[in-house]
Every structure is written in structure tokens, then in C-alpha cells.
Design an enzyme around this catalytic site. Structure first.
Site, PDB file in Angstrom:
ATOM      1  N   GLY A  10       0.836  -1.203   0.000  1.00  0.00           N
ATOM      2  CA  GLY A  10       0.000   0.000   0.000  1.00  0.00           C
ATOM      3  C   GLY A  10       0.863   1.242   0.000  1.00  0.00           C
ATOM      4  O   GLY A  10       2.084   1.184   0.171  1.00  0.00           O
ATOM      5  N   PHE A  11       0.202   2.353  -0.151  1.00  0.00           N
ATOM      6  CA  PHE A  11       0.890   3.648  -0.207  1.00  0.00           C
ATOM      7  C   PHE A  11       1.683   3.908   1.082  1.00  0.00           C
ATOM      8  O   PHE A  11       2.907   4.126   1.048  1.00  0.00           O
ATOM      9  CB  PHE A  11      -0.186   4.711  -0.484  1.00  0.00           C
ATOM     10  CG  PHE A  11       0.123   6.087  -0.038  1.00  0.00           C
ATOM     11  CD1 PHE A  11       1.220   6.761  -0.559  1.00  0.00           C
ATOM     12  CD2 PHE A  11      -0.695   6.738   0.882  1.00  0.00           C
ATOM     13  CE1 PHE A  11       1.500   8.062  -0.153  1.00  0.00           C
ATOM     14  CE2 PHE A  11      -0.424   8.025   1.280  1.00  0.00           C
ATOM     15  CZ  PHE A  11       0.681   8.694   0.778  1.00  0.00           C
ATOM     16  N   ILE A  12       1.047   3.791   2.225  1.00  0.00           N
ATOM     17  CA  ILE A  12       1.762   4.073   3.484  1.00  0.00           C
ATOM     18  C   ILE A  12       2.699   2.910   3.834  1.00  0.00           C
ATOM     19  O   ILE A  12       3.846   3.120   4.218  1.00  0.00           O
ATOM     20  CB  ILE A  12       0.784   4.345   4.654  1.00  0.00           C
ATOM     21  CG1 ILE A  12      -0.171   5.496   4.302  1.00  0.00           C
ATOM     22  CG2 ILE A  12       1.555   4.675   5.942  1.00  0.00           C
ATOM     23  CD1 ILE A  12      -1.242   5.786   5.345  1.00  0.00           C
ATOM     24  N   ASP A  32       0.799  -8.712   1.699  1.00  0.00           N
ATOM     25  CA  ASP A  32      -0.209  -7.896   1.012  1.00  0.00           C
ATOM     26  C   ASP A  32      -0.945  -8.817   0.036  1.00  0.00           C
ATOM     27  O   ASP A  32      -0.340  -9.724  -0.540  1.00  0.00           O
ATOM     28  CB  ASP A  32       0.457  -6.751   0.231  1.00  0.00           C
ATOM     29  CG  ASP A  32      -0.507  -5.614  -0.034  1.00  0.00           C
ATOM     30  OD1 ASP A  32      -0.285  -4.509   0.473  1.00  0.00           O
ATOM     31  OD2 ASP A  32      -1.517  -5.835  -0.750  1.00  0.00           O
ATOM     32  N   GLY A  37      -3.321  -2.588  -2.802  1.00  0.00           N
ATOM     33  CA  GLY A  37      -1.879  -2.338  -2.869  1.00  0.00           C
ATOM     34  C   GLY A  37      -1.381  -2.554  -4.297  1.00  0.00           C
ATOM     35  O   GLY A  37      -2.068  -3.151  -5.123  1.00  0.00           O
ATOM     36  N   LEU A  77      -1.203  -2.428   8.984  1.00  0.00           N
ATOM     37  CA  LEU A  77      -1.747  -1.377   8.114  1.00  0.00           C
ATOM     38  C   LEU A  77      -2.779  -1.917   7.126  1.00  0.00           C
ATOM     39  O   LEU A  77      -3.489  -1.127   6.494  1.00  0.00           O
ATOM     40  CB  LEU A  77      -0.614  -0.699   7.321  1.00  0.00           C
ATOM     41  CG  LEU A  77       0.135   0.444   8.005  1.00  0.00           C
ATOM     42  CD1 LEU A  77       0.936  -0.046   9.199  1.00  0.00           C
ATOM     43  CD2 LEU A  77       1.070   1.131   7.034  1.00  0.00           C
ATOM     44  N   TYR A 150     -17.298   2.144   7.538  1.00  0.00           N
ATOM     45  CA  TYR A 150     -15.843   2.230   7.723  1.00  0.00           C
ATOM     46  C   TYR A 150     -15.513   2.737   9.125  1.00  0.00           C
ATOM     47  O   TYR A 150     -14.687   2.169   9.834  1.00  0.00           O
ATOM     48  CB  TYR A 150     -15.243   3.151   6.651  1.00  0.00           C
ATOM     49  CG  TYR A 150     -13.743   3.208   6.685  1.00  0.00           C
ATOM     50  CD1 TYR A 150     -12.990   2.067   6.431  1.00  0.00           C
ATOM     51  CD2 TYR A 150     -13.070   4.391   6.969  1.00  0.00           C
ATOM     52  CE1 TYR A 150     -11.601   2.119   6.460  1.00  0.00           C
ATOM     53  CE2 TYR A 150     -11.685   4.444   7.001  1.00  0.00           C
ATOM     54  CZ  TYR A 150     -10.957   3.300   6.746  1.00  0.00           C
ATOM     55  OH  TYR A 150      -9.594   3.350   6.784  1.00  0.00           O
ATOM     56  N   LYS A 154     -13.640   0.474  12.024  1.00  0.00           N
ATOM     57  CA  LYS A 154     -12.399   0.923  12.668  1.00  0.00           C
ATOM     58  C   LYS A 154     -12.599   1.084  14.186  1.00  0.00           C
ATOM     59  O   LYS A 154     -11.682   0.844  14.972  1.00  0.00           O
ATOM     60  CB  LYS A 154     -11.917   2.234  12.044  1.00  0.00           C
ATOM     61  CG  LYS A 154     -11.256   2.036  10.689  1.00  0.00           C
ATOM     62  CD  LYS A 154      -9.908   1.319  10.851  1.00  0.00           C
ATOM     63  CE  LYS A 154      -9.212   1.043   9.544  1.00  0.00           C
ATOM     64  NZ  LYS A 154      -7.963   0.323   9.688  1.00  0.00           N
TER      65      LYS A 154
END
Ligand code: UDP
Length: 319
Positions: A10-12, A32, A37, A77, A150, A154
Site C-alpha cells: 500500500g501507499f503508506i 499484502d 496495494g 496497516l 468504515y 475501525k
């Protein structure tokens, strides 16, 4: 330190791994499933002997047991991300966010390995009482407004993490990320900065949703990953929740203007009603600005990069 990063491509995740591998004493295991991703984000790392990648899902308990067994700490993540993605993958998003996190917590709790759970500013919902601090009330719409799934998933992750901390003595830290952006972020799942930058570079209309008065504060991914690592390394963070973001807000219409200026684009800025963008069942958030005094006090966190730095880096990436 032997670290596991879920959501590695993924990005982060990919930026976090790069930072961890800068320390020669670190080894990184990574997983992943490439649902959101991108293989390209980690392809330059695959030759590094201290990087061990496994394609698979956090729902696969056997795989997660093997990976967690190798490591001392876990950065969790992996999640369904992006408002657009969540609205289009309802069941999958809830399942990944709740069952996936439960797997990670259950398995790490056996060896009492420290785990960092990434939560979201979505937690605060449509509260207008900003900046939000970690004790602020959550204000959510009804479950028929699909976006709130969402926030709720979370929140369940946070409840689970706190429960494992209290009942099983698991060292766990929770962080609520506020609009992280930077190079490698894609615009397909929402994510306004890469969307605006791509539109501006192509000379297409820059599409502001609603009246553009909604407020967001953006943090550079490099500042964000620095914060994640410090939260993991600090012992005073166990059992605690921290906002991680920039305290400097901007309206989305102002953001569109800045992107237009920095790209020197001829694009028009256009305003599109929400109903035209999302199906019925959408509700946007007017405000999303963190109070970062807790994280600043505990780990000395302070973002170094400005909004313009973020936008310039995204422009360079897409050019
Ligand atoms: N947004 C926009 N145009 C786009 C994409 C997003 O105006 O092409 C708006 C979106 O409606 C929201 C804000 O930008 O108000 C931030 O959206 P993003 O999906 O990046 O993050 P989030 O809504 O989760 O804060």
C-alpha cells in the site's frame, strides 16, 4: 528489530518499509494481497536480503501465524481504504477490517508482541466540534448511509485492541491517521490530492465535490511513517490512542486552487454535487482536523512538511 508490516504494498506500507530498512539492524517481513496495494510500490525492495515479502491475506490465519512467529513487532496497516473503495466493496471492507485485525491481535497476543493498529479519523464521524482530540465524542449517521460502515469497523478494531491490552496484556498502540498523502498515492479510491494533481496535469476539469467548503488537513507520508515508528518504539504508548496528522486545515476549494497554481494548469475548477459522484447513501464530512497535543507531548511529534511540499511531491511523482 524484526518487524512485520501488513498492507506492505500500500501507499503508506511501502513508505514505512523503506524507512525501516534504512536501519541496517532491521529486517522486514511483509504481507499484502494486492487488493488495493500495488506490486510496483515494493518492486525495488524485493532484492534486499533484509526484506521478506509474502503475497496473501490477513484473513489467512495459518499464514499470519507463520509471519508473526518470525517477528518481534507488528505494524498492522492492511485494511480496506478509500471512501470510493469502501462504498463499492461493502462486505469485503467490513470483513477485512474487523476479522483481519482480530486475527492479528489474537496471534500477537500469544507472544505478547507489540502491535500498532492503524485506525482512522473517520472514527470522529460528522462531529463539528473540531479539532478532534482522542476523547472527543463520535457522531455517526445511520447504517443506511453506507460510508459509516468504515468508521464503525475501525471503532470495533479500536475496541478489540483495547480489550486485548486490558485482558491479555498485549502491548498495543492505536493511531488515527488524518488524510495522509504524498508520492505513490493513487486517486482511484477517492484520495483528493492525487486526483486533483492528475486532473490539473492533464488539463482536465478539477472536480470539487459539493460546495468545496469541507475542511481537511493533510500530512506528508514521510511525516506519518516517522510518527508510526516513534509510536511503536516508545513504551509509554502501550494501551493508548493517538491522532496522527497535521493540525493545519484547508478547504477543498482552496486545495483545488493551490494545485492549479503549483501545476500552472489551465484546468477549470468545477463543482459537482455529491449525488452525481456517489450513489444514494453517501454523506460527506464537513470537518476533519486533529488536535495533536497528545502525540506531540508523548513522542515529540511535529509534521515537518507543509501542504505545498506534499502537493509538489505528488506533482513530481505524476510528472
Ligand atoms: N473530493 C473532491 N474531489 C475529488 C475527490 C475528493 O472534492 O475528486 C473531496 C471529498 O468529497 C472530500 C475531500 O475531498 O470532501 C477529501 O476526500 P478524500 O477521499 O481524499 O478523503 P476523506 O473524505 O476520507 O477525508
Amino acid at each position: 528489530m524484526k518487524c512485520l508490516v501488513t498492507g506492505a504494498a500500500g501507499f503508506i506500507g511501502s513508505h514505512l518499509i523503506e524507512r525501516l530498512l534504512c536501519e541496517n539492524s532491521n529486517q522486514v517481513w511483509a504481507v499484502d494481497d494486492f487488493s488495493t496495494g500495488n506490486k510496483g510500490n515494493i518492486s525495488n525492495l524485493l532484492n534486499n536480503p533484509r526484506f521478506h515479502f509474502q503475497q496473501g491475506s490477513i484473513l489467512d490465519k495459518g499464514l499470519m501465524e507463520e509471519l508473526i512467529d518470525e517477528c518481534e513487532v507488528v505494524y498492522h496497516l492492511a485494511a480496506a481504504v478509500g471512501v470510493k473503495y469502501i462504498m463499492e466493496n461493502l462486505i469485503k471492507s467490513i470483513k477485512i477490517n474487523i476479522e483481519g485485525t482480530e486475527n492479528v491481535l489474537e496471534i500477537t497476543s500469544k507472544g505478547k508482541k507489540k502491535v500498532l493498529i492503524t485506525s482512522s479519523s473517520e472514527i470522529y464521524g460528522k462531529s463539528e466540534n473540531y479539532p478532534f482530540n482522542e476523547q472527543s465524542d463520535r457522531i455517526l449517521g445511520p447504517p443506511t448511509k453506507l460510508r459509516w460502515s468504515y468508521s464503525s469497523s475501525k471503532a470495533i478494531d479500536e475496541f478489540l485492541a483495547i480489550a486485548y491490552y486490558k485482558e491479555r496484556g498485549l502491548p498495543v498502540v492505536i493511531t488515527r491517521l488524518f488524510n495522509v498523502s504524498g508520492p505513490r498515492q493513487v486517486g482511484v479510491y477517492g484520495m483528493v490530492i492525487p486526483r486533483f494533481v492528475k486532473q490539473a496535469l492533464r488539463g482536465e476539469p478539477i472536480t470539487v465535490h459539493g460546495d468545496g467548503k469541507q475542511l481537511r488537513s493533510f500530512i506528508h507520508v514521510e511525516d506519518a511513517v516517522g510518527g508510526l515508528i516513534s509510536l511503536m518504539e516508545n513504551k509509554n504508548t502501550n494501551g493508548e490512542i493517538f491522532n496522527l496528522g497535521s493540525p493545519q486545515p484547508v478547504t477543498i476549494s482552496k486545495l483545488a486552487e493551490i494545485v492549479k497554481r503549483l501545476t500552472q494548469s489551465t484546468s477549470n475548477i468545477v463543482y459537482i454535487p455529491y449525488l452525481q459522484v456517489y450513489s444514494d447513501g453517501f454523506e460527506d464530512l464537513k470537518y476533519r482536523v486533529p488536535d495533536i497535543s497528545k502525540i506531540s507531548k508523548t513522542i515529540g511529534f511535529k509534521p515537518k512538511k507543509s501542504l505545498e511540499d506534499i502537493i509538489k511531491d505528488v506533482i513530481e511523482y505524476y510528472r
